[in-house]
Design an enzyme around this catalytic site. Structure first.
Site, PDB file in Angstrom:
ATOM      1  N   ARG A  40      41.679  55.734  42.104  1.00  0.00           N
ATOM      2  CA  ARG A  40      42.111  57.098  41.766  1.00  0.00           C
ATOM      3  C   ARG A  40      43.592  57.162  41.395  1.00  0.00           C
ATOM      4  O   ARG A  40      44.089  58.220  40.995  1.00  0.00           O
ATOM      5  CB  ARG A  40      41.790  58.074  42.905  1.00  0.00           C
ATOM      6  CG  ARG A  40      41.991  59.534  42.515  1.00  0.00           C
ATOM      7  CD  ARG A  40      41.471  60.526  43.531  1.00  0.00           C
ATOM      8  NE  ARG A  40      41.820  60.169  44.894  1.00  0.00           N
ATOM      9  CZ  ARG A  40      43.024  60.353  45.430  1.00  0.00           C
ATOM     10  NH1 ARG A  40      43.986  60.907  44.729  1.00  0.00           N
ATOM     11  NH2 ARG A  40      43.266  59.991  46.676  1.00  0.00           N
ATOM     12  N   TYR A  94      32.932  72.181  21.722  1.00  0.00           N
ATOM     13  CA  TYR A  94      31.786  71.722  22.514  1.00  0.00           C
ATOM     14  C   TYR A  94      31.403  72.788  23.556  1.00  0.00           C
ATOM     15  O   TYR A  94      32.275  73.362  24.220  1.00  0.00           O
ATOM     16  CB  TYR A  94      32.181  70.403  23.188  1.00  0.00           C
ATOM     17  CG  TYR A  94      31.141  69.825  24.085  1.00  0.00           C
ATOM     18  CD1 TYR A  94      29.971  69.272  23.560  1.00  0.00           C
ATOM     19  CD2 TYR A  94      31.306  69.821  25.469  1.00  0.00           C
ATOM     20  CE1 TYR A  94      29.013  68.732  24.395  1.00  0.00           C
ATOM     21  CE2 TYR A  94      30.353  69.278  26.311  1.00  0.00           C
ATOM     22  CZ  TYR A  94      29.207  68.740  25.765  1.00  0.00           C
ATOM     23  OH  TYR A  94      28.263  68.209  26.599  1.00  0.00           O
ATOM     24  N   ASP A 166      40.034  67.580  20.518  1.00  0.00           N
ATOM     25  CA  ASP A 166      38.915  66.743  20.958  1.00  0.00           C
ATOM     26  C   ASP A 166      38.492  65.897  19.757  1.00  0.00           C
ATOM     27  O   ASP A 166      38.002  66.418  18.757  1.00  0.00           O
ATOM     28  CB  ASP A 166      37.781  67.665  21.441  1.00  0.00           C
ATOM     29  CG  ASP A 166      36.596  66.900  22.017  1.00  0.00           C
ATOM     30  OD1 ASP A 166      36.338  65.770  21.555  1.00  0.00           O
ATOM     31  OD2 ASP A 166      35.913  67.451  22.899  1.00  0.00           O
ATOM     32  N   LYS A 191      30.054  59.307  24.249  1.00  0.00           N
ATOM     33  CA  LYS A 191      29.436  59.326  22.923  1.00  0.00           C
ATOM     34  C   LYS A 191      29.745  58.020  22.174  1.00  0.00           C
ATOM     35  O   LYS A 191      29.211  56.992  22.517  1.00  0.00           O
ATOM     36  CB  LYS A 191      29.922  60.564  22.153  1.00  0.00           C
ATOM     37  CG  LYS A 191      29.933  61.846  22.997  1.00  0.00           C
ATOM     38  CD  LYS A 191      28.550  62.255  23.479  1.00  0.00           C
ATOM     39  CE  LYS A 191      28.544  63.288  24.610  1.00  0.00           C
ATOM     40  NZ  LYS A 191      29.288  64.499  24.418  1.00  0.00           N
TER      41      LYS A 191
END
Ligand SMILES: *Cc1c(COP(=O)(O)O)cnc(C)c1O
Length: 376
Positions: A40, A94, A166, A191
């Site tokens: 993290r 989106y 994006d 994607k």
């Protein structure tokens, strides 16, 4: 300086092996080390290897990878926006991003407006005293409208706003928004970057300075990614340019073939001369126009029969993989909108969205033509 095709394959050599070892440790020795290694903290070798490659491909100084595109996007939004601020978003972004904005922003008293890609000249008039960010996406989903990135980043600079885009649909192979003046680029790596329908991740790339701001919030929001997935991403990225190149050429061939089919009333693809934004697309996308295209059946009563008649192309959500997939936005990605809202965006019941894979183009054309013929 190598070409992107070469940069996809080769990475920074950190080990004797050609591939980086998978680093799974979540507990790490700290005495005698400068850096606290922890997933993290976004600082494991596997995380860094991917970021380094993505930055090279996007011509960016710095980046962070996340456990999903949505984790990347939400972290960027909440890194820069606070109560009382206002942000402008393209209407055609989106669906998941729009949902995030509409459902979460009001809890934190962040104001927003949506502006359609076709009315971007209205941007200036929509900027308020408290506007801090412009966020867009190009090509858009599902109608593949193209935003003039240079024009939008100029508006952002003139008004001292942070610009975010994006770049999922275009991929870093064909579009580099940082070079066109954008501050931050986000990706759903799920994607094209992953490309095999088996990974979920996201990424941001930006300047070193802005990355440090995003990083502080990223530590708090915790959308980090594990080593095993990182390894698969590193492997996927090696073939990114090759896949995208084939997806580009397949999509163009399909778009041309579908345009000539009498059972199809419209084809939306930025690579077609008939596309309203073809010139802008040609100016900011290099080497192709992407692997996404949409088309409309002339007879909207045949959509179900058409989808059932496909033998090769798979009706499935998500996109960007090696297999060609198809979806009907009105019954899937955009089903939660009312019919009126859909039609306002130009999404009819007869609209089909294709994510073109790397198969033989003639096989794909034949599959669609056969399904069209048998459905009518
Ligand atoms: C899928 C997608 C997202 C969201 O990414 P996830 O990895 O599913 O969280 C964001 N933007 C675009 C353009 C997408 O296609």
């Amino acid at each position: 300086m190598y070409s992107k095709k070469t940069d996809c394959v080769h990475g920074q050599q950190q080990h004797q092996g050609i591939n980086n070892p998978i680093y799974t440790s979540t507990a790490n020795r700290y005495i005698g080390y400068d850096e606290l290694l922890y997933p993290r903290n976004f600082n494991t070798e596997n995380q860094k290897a991917i970021v380094e490659k993505l930055c090279r491909l996007e011509k960016a100084e710095a980046g962070i990878i996340f456990s999903s595109g949505t984790a990347a996007i939400s972290t960027v939004l909440f890194s820069f926006l606070k109560a009382g601020d206002h942000a402008l978003f393209s209407k055609e972004i989106y669906g998941g991003t729009a949902k995030l904005i509409v459902e979460e922003f009001q809890k934190y008293n962040i104001e927003f407006d949506f502006v359609s890609n076709v009315q971007l000249e209205r941007l200036d008039s929509m900027i308020r005293e408290n506007t801090k960010m412009i966020y867009t996406e190009t090509p858009s989903n599902p109608l593949l409208s193209v935003v003039d990135l240079q024009a939008v980043s100029a508006v952002a600079k003139r008004n001292n706003l942070l610009s975010v885009v994006d770049n999922t649909f275009a991929t870093p192979i064909i579009q580099n928004p940082i070079s066109l003046g954008f501050d931050v680029v986000v990706h759903s790596g799920t994607k094209y970057l992953g490309g095999h329908h088996d990974l979920c991740f996201g990424a941001i790339v930006t300047s070193e300075k802005l990355k440090n701001v995003i990083y502080q919030s990223a530590l708090n929001f915790g959308g980090s990614l594990n080593g095993l997935d990182c390894y698969l991403i590193e492997r996927s990225l090696k073939t990114l340019a090759l896949r995208v190149e084939k997806q580009n050429s397949n999509a163009l061939k399909l778009a041309i073939a579908l345009q000539e089919n009498p059972k199809i009333s419209a084809v939306y693809y930025p690579g077609l001369k008939s596309h309203p934004n073809h010139a802008i697309a040609g100016g900011q996308m290099t080497g192709g126009f992407g692997g996404m295209l949409s088309f409309e059946l002339k007879d909207s009563s045949k959509t179900e029969k058409f989808l059932n008649g496909l033998q090769l192309i798979i009706p499935a959500l998500s996109l960007g993989g090696v297999e060609t997939t198809i979806c009907q936005p009105s019954t899937s990605s955009h089903a939660s909108l009312s019919e009126e809202e859909r039609l306002e965006q130009g999404i009819t019941h007869a609209l089909m969205r294709l994510s073109v894979g790397i198969e033989d183009a003639d096989d794909l054309v034949r599959d669609i033509e056969t399904a069209l013929a048998s459905s009518h």
